[in-house]
Enzyme design. Structure first.
Site, PDB file in Angstrom:
ATOM      1  CB  ALA A  69      -0.863  -0.010   1.248  1.00 55.40           C
ATOM      2  N   GLY A 114       0.613  -4.986   0.999  1.00 56.18           N
ATOM      3  CA  GLY A 114      -0.576  -5.006   0.130  1.00 56.18           C
ATOM      4  C   GLY A 114      -0.305  -5.608  -1.235  1.00 56.18           C
ATOM      5  CD  GLU A 117      -2.204  -7.569   2.899  1.00 54.84           C
ATOM      6  OE1 GLU A 117      -1.744  -6.434   2.670  1.00 54.84           O
ATOM      7  OE2 GLU A 117      -2.924  -7.823   3.883  1.00 54.84           O
ATOM      8  CD  GLU A 137       1.641  -5.513   5.680  1.00 57.34           C
ATOM      9  OE1 GLU A 137       2.429  -6.452   5.938  1.00 57.34           O
ATOM     10  OE2 GLU A 137       0.889  -5.513   4.694  1.00 57.34           O
TER      11      GLU A 137
HETATM   12  N1  CAA Z   1       4.613   3.146  -0.501  1.00 53.22           N
HETATM   13  C1  CAA Z   1       5.007   4.326  -1.021  1.00 53.22           C
HETATM   14  N2  CAA Z   1       6.152   4.469  -1.719  1.00 53.22           N
HETATM   15  C2  CAA Z   1       6.928   3.372  -1.865  1.00 53.22           C
HETATM   16  C3  CAA Z   1       6.563   2.126  -1.333  1.00 53.22           C
HETATM   17  C4  CAA Z   1       5.330   2.028  -0.627  1.00 53.22           C
HETATM   18  N3  CAA Z   1       4.886   0.866  -0.116  1.00 53.22           N
HETATM   19  N4  CAA Z   1       7.546   1.227  -1.618  1.00 53.22           N
HETATM   20  C5  CAA Z   1       8.475   1.910  -2.320  1.00 53.22           C
HETATM   21  N5  CAA Z   1       8.100   3.192  -2.483  1.00 53.22           N
HETATM   22  C6  CAA Z   1       8.830   4.285  -3.162  1.00 53.22           C
HETATM   23  C7  CAA Z   1       9.978   4.784  -2.308  1.00 53.22           C
HETATM   24  O1  CAA Z   1       9.526   5.729  -1.378  1.00 53.22           O
HETATM   25  C8  CAA Z   1      10.884   5.391  -3.374  1.00 53.22           C
HETATM   26  O2  CAA Z   1      10.341   6.652  -3.746  1.00 53.22           O
HETATM   27  P1  CAA Z   1      11.308   7.933  -3.850  1.00 53.22           P
HETATM   28  O3  CAA Z   1      12.235   7.603  -4.960  1.00 53.22           O
HETATM   29  O4  CAA Z   1      10.358   9.044  -4.162  1.00 53.22           O
HETATM   30  O5  CAA Z   1      12.005   8.054  -2.526  1.00 53.22           O
HETATM   31  C9  CAA Z   1      10.680   4.455  -4.565  1.00 53.22           C
HETATM   32  O6  CAA Z   1       9.444   3.780  -4.337  1.00 53.22           O
HETATM   33  C10 CAA Z   1      11.771   3.402  -4.697  1.00 53.22           C
HETATM   34  O7  CAA Z   1      11.878   2.723  -3.466  1.00 53.22           O
HETATM   35  P2  CAA Z   1      13.261   2.585  -2.639  1.00 53.22           P
HETATM   36  O8  CAA Z   1      14.176   3.727  -2.941  1.00 53.22           O
HETATM   37  O9  CAA Z   1      12.899   2.343  -1.199  1.00 53.22           O
HETATM   38  O10 CAA Z   1      13.851   1.273  -3.309  1.00 53.22           O
HETATM   39  P3  CAA Z   1      14.866   0.236  -2.636  1.00 53.22           P
HETATM   40  O11 CAA Z   1      15.314  -0.656  -3.747  1.00 53.22           O
HETATM   41  O12 CAA Z   1      15.892   0.913  -1.838  1.00 53.22           O
HETATM   42  O13 CAA Z   1      13.943  -0.640  -1.629  1.00 53.22           O
HETATM   43  C11 CAA Z   1      11.977  -1.843  -0.958  1.00 53.22           C
HETATM   44  C12 CAA Z   1      12.921  -1.429  -2.122  1.00 53.22           C
HETATM   45  C13 CAA Z   1      12.711  -2.800  -0.021  1.00 53.22           C
HETATM   46  C14 CAA Z   1      10.800  -2.563  -1.582  1.00 53.22           C
HETATM   47  C15 CAA Z   1      11.527  -0.581  -0.205  1.00 53.22           C
HETATM   48  O14 CAA Z   1      11.025   0.369  -1.147  1.00 53.22           O
HETATM   49  C16 CAA Z   1      10.456  -0.822   0.836  1.00 53.22           C
HETATM   50  O15 CAA Z   1      10.747  -1.324   1.908  1.00 53.22           O
HETATM   51  N6  CAA Z   1       9.184  -0.448   0.516  1.00 53.22           N
HETATM   52  C17 CAA Z   1       8.088  -0.541   1.456  1.00 53.22           C
HETATM   53  C18 CAA Z   1       7.648  -1.990   1.648  1.00 53.22           C
HETATM   54  C19 CAA Z   1       6.528  -2.057   2.686  1.00 53.22           C
HETATM   55  O16 CAA Z   1       6.724  -1.762   3.850  1.00 53.22           O
HETATM   56  N7  CAA Z   1       5.334  -2.462   2.232  1.00 53.22           N
HETATM   57  C20 CAA Z   1       4.180  -2.545   3.080  1.00 53.22           C
HETATM   58  C21 CAA Z   1       3.365  -1.279   2.956  1.00 53.22           C
HETATM   59  S1  CAA Z   1       2.095  -1.160   4.162  1.00 53.22           S
HETATM   60  C22 CAA Z   1       0.839  -2.096   3.572  1.00 53.22           C
HETATM   61  O17 CAA Z   1       0.903  -2.672   2.510  1.00 53.22           O
HETATM   62  C23 CAA Z   1      -0.358  -2.131   4.470  1.00 53.22           C
HETATM   63  C24 CAA Z   1      -1.428  -3.084   4.101  1.00 53.22           C
HETATM   64  O18 CAA Z   1      -1.329  -4.260   4.333  1.00 53.22           O
HETATM   65  C25 CAA Z   1      -2.667  -2.585   3.544  1.00 53.22           C
END
Ligand code: CAA
Length: 259
Positions: A69, A114, A117, A137
């Site tokens: 998400a 998400g 999911e 999460e």
């Molecule tokens: N939401 C918003 N933006 C996201 C994102 C997310 N889930 N995942 C990645 N992005 C964005 C980053 O912010 C970044 O944007 P900017 O360039 O503007 O800073 C861009 O995508 C590239 O990401 P990274 O620079 O972080 O890339 P990386 O290769 O260093 O890392 C990653 C990759 C490990 C996937 C890392 O991006 C990450 O940990 N992302 C989040 C994963 C996460 O926590 N997902 C769960 C979300 S909560 C959820 O889903 C709740 C639910 O159940 C409903």
């Protein structure tokens, strides 16, 4: 290629296999409000189009299926808004699970939160060699909110589900395969291999596929066996059952009409 959606690409090939690509590669295809609006609209189109025989859901770019998400979008939410966000996710992903054509998630890279999911709401999953799946999460102070606590547990059972959810760790493609989280790992081009997997299925009788999806979705329910009997029985009234049995007796390939 469909240009009807801001964040999705919907394409259908000559065999009737549609590919729905989440298209926010710079944000690793994170699911924001617009993606959900587009998913709803795309599902309306898919449900109405009888020529679509199967659906692949994938992510744009090499790096991610969907990284979850959109964290930036919900960072300021209160509890009520978050509950609504979760319920919308449930509703839209249930629409995917309820489709009566085979739906295959082609997991190219990260399928997190998400995003995983979303993949779990599909009937089948194929992973790229570099796929990483997980529910991180808890690292945000949350739990999975788009159905992960329910769908993951159904597939791997309570101990493994809680291990994955409480550690928030990512599983590589090979582990995902061992756990039954993906059906297979692609050796070559992911979408081509996804299409190959579906091409064998769409040769079969469409109403049989539909009833198979409906019957399997009842597994574990008290009414599961009764549903199976009714769905089995209903197929005896179809032209495709007559065609399938005639073709068997006449030693030829069946030509199914979907009726
Ligand atoms: N939401 C918003 N933006 C996201 C994102 C997310 N889930 N995942 C990645 N992005 C964005 C980053 O912010 C970044 O944007 P900017 O360039 O503007 O800073 C861009 O995508 C590239 O990401 P990274 O620079 O972080 O890339 P990386 O290769 O260093 O890392 C990653 C990759 C490990 C996937 C890392 O991006 C990450 O940990 N992302 C989040 C994963 C996460 O926590 N997902 C769960 C979300 S909560 C959820 O889903 C709740 C639910 O159940 C409903």
């Amino acid at each position: 290629m469909s240009k009807d959606f801001e964040t999705l690409i919907l394409e259908t090939d000559d065999s009737g296999i549609s590919t729905l690509t989440i298209n926010r590669p710079k944000q690793l295809n994170a699911l924001n409000n617009q993606v959900f609006e587009d998913l709803d609209a795309a599902l309306d189109k898919i449900e109405k189009n009888d020529s679509i025989r199967a659906l692949i859901i994938t992510g744009s770019g090499e790096k991610a299926f969907v990284a979850g998400a959109d964290i930036k979008e919900f960072a300021d939410f209160n509890s009520k808004q978050a509950t609504e966000l979760s319920k919308r996710g449930h509703r839209v992903f249930q629409r995917i699970e309820d489709l009566t054509i085979p739906v295959l998630a082609a997991i190219n890279g990260y399928a997190l939160g998400g995003g995983f999911e979303l993949a779990l709401s599909c009937h089948l999953r194929i992973a790229s060699q570099n796929a990483l799946v997980g529910l991180p999460e808890v690292s945000l102070g949350l739990i999975p909110g788009y159905g992960g606590t329910q769908r993951l547990t159904k597939i791997v059972g309570q101990p493994k589900a809680l291990e994955l959810i409480m550690s928030g760790r990512f599983a590589k493609a090979e582990e995902a395969l061992q756990l039954g989280l993906v059906n297979t790992i692609a050796e070559g081009d992911l979408v081509e291999e996804a299409k190959k997997m579906l091409s064998g299925m769409i040769k079969q009788a469409p109403l049989a596929l539909k009833n198979a999806i409906l019957a399997v979705s009842e597994a574990g329910n008290d009414s599961g066996f009764e549903s199976e009997a009714n769905l089995f029985g209903d197929l005896f009234d179809t032209a495709d059952f007559k065609e399938g049995t005639s073709a068997f007796i006449e030693k030829r390939k069946p030509n199914f009409s979907g009726k």
